[in-house]
Design an enzyme around this catalytic site. Sequence first.
Site, PDB file in Angstrom:
ATOM      1  CE  LYS A 223      -4.465  -2.024   1.540  1.00  0.00           C
ATOM      2  NZ  LYS A 223      -5.509  -1.857   2.721  1.00  0.00           N
ATOM      3  NE  ARG A 257      -7.698  -8.269   0.603  1.00  0.00           N
ATOM      4  CZ  ARG A 257      -7.221  -7.515  -0.146  1.00  0.00           C
ATOM      5  NH1 ARG A 257      -6.193  -6.479  -0.203  1.00  0.00           N
ATOM      6  NH2 ARG A 257      -7.616  -7.579  -1.175  1.00  0.00           N
TER       7      ARG A 257
END
Length: 282
Positions: A223, A257
């Site tokens: 991210k 995740r």
Amino acid sequence: MPAHLRCGDKALSFARKHVMGVLNVTPDSFSDGGRFRDLDNAIGHAGQMISEGASLIDIGGESTRPGAAPVSVQEELDRVCPVVERLVSEFDALVSVDTSTPEVMREAIRLGCSLVNDVRAFSRPGAIDAVRDANVALCVMHMQGEPDSMQQAPRYDAVVDDLKAFFAERIDVLSTSGVCTDRLILDPGFGFGKTLEHNLLLLRNLRDFQAFGLPVLVGMSRKSMIGAILGNEVDQRLFGSLSAAVIAAMQGAWIIRAHDVLATVEAIRIVDAVISEPASGE
Ligand code: 9MG
């Protein structure tokens, strides 16, 4: 914390921590360029992640990256359902569906998925009705705003307390609607309407979310919070993503995740080994 999470007719044991592999079936996926839209490629990639140790595969047909365009219900069904159907029949891993769309939730549950991962925390009209009577697990994620604008000016009074209030409200709404709370997973939603400082505060204080007695899932893999710290591009964020995953696992997260499954599984196994209680101190 329960010893395991009920996931449809399967269960996820909390004797150890787990990695959820990301399988995007969107043409505009932010980190894999949509390579896995093709069904056989998607199944092959899922099989690879399972062989690397993923306990769950999270299938997403609507991109939630900042600025992403919405997709129609039919398009989301067409992207997600064939993948769910094949994964459920060909693999033993738990199949998770990343969706906020009630029609997709219902169809994925009918096809045998084990978990519904909703970045909108089951807030769309019809979402709770779609999952209430199934016994699949439900991931309740926090997001401020919507993907097209969420990173424009995220604001909190106190980010950790605000998210705790949010989870308390969602747990209350879900349970008064008839959803048993032992099906729930909480996720602070790193990068979803949060500045870098908000994300760091959440990671630093992740243990606070254990107050709900429910498993915590986190996703920081590749991210922009990693890129903002390291100043690198999405394909260069493996080491930063692993470091964040290890910190989250040390701070009590049970499910990570991730895109890079093998590396994340090995990193998390080290955490499990360090934090598991030995029979004696000798
Ligand atoms: C779909 N998706 C993208 N990032 C995510 C995250 O951090 N958590 C969950 N639950 N889903 C995510």
